[in-house]
Design a protein around this motif. Sequence first.
Motif: not given
Length: 217
Positions: A20-21, A30-34, A42-43, A131-134
Amino acid sequence: MSPARTRRDLELRHLRCFLAIAEERNITRAAARLGLTQPAASRTLATLEAALGVRLVDRSTHHLTLTAEGETFRVRAAAAVTAFGDALDVGRAEARPLRLGHSWSAAGRFTTPLLRRWRRAHPDVPLELLRHDDRTAGIASGSTDAALLRGPVDSPGLVAVTLFTEDRVAAVPSDSPLADRPELALADLAPYPVALNPVSGTTTLALWPAATRSSVK
């Protein structure tokens, strides 16, 4: 604890967090997505890097990029996540769809003919558009098997084939001096603020000369 023991203690969540990151290029997004907090993400990344004994991500105040080791590990992590999902999907092994990723607009005007032709040629294998916005439309994370991508994508392990080309389109207000023109050059847009999609778009600042980029956002 030895490095070998530390690696054995890694879980699928560490790989998913890293992927995700890698896709978001931002730990907070990434954190919000997960569904995690930014410190938790981060940890998780730090635990993964410590277990592997390599730095996967270079981060500063303003940007985040993958190291060479991170780019290599992304391919392996995506394959591992995909293999894990396939292993759990025993009951649907015969009916597993081909997951075709796209960032926007799928295949444009070719989307409906593509779906119809696929159904005729492969009635036993559903084609699922995701759909994936990446930049890799889910390939890097293992969420898709193949993808329709627009513009060049530099990702290790990805093989790309040019299918067709499209015109670049600019959307302007109806009262804009540019609205009545049958076509535009990028230089015509330089005096005006321009909004860009840095995640999955193909229009970048590099298309304009450095001296004319001040209005482009």
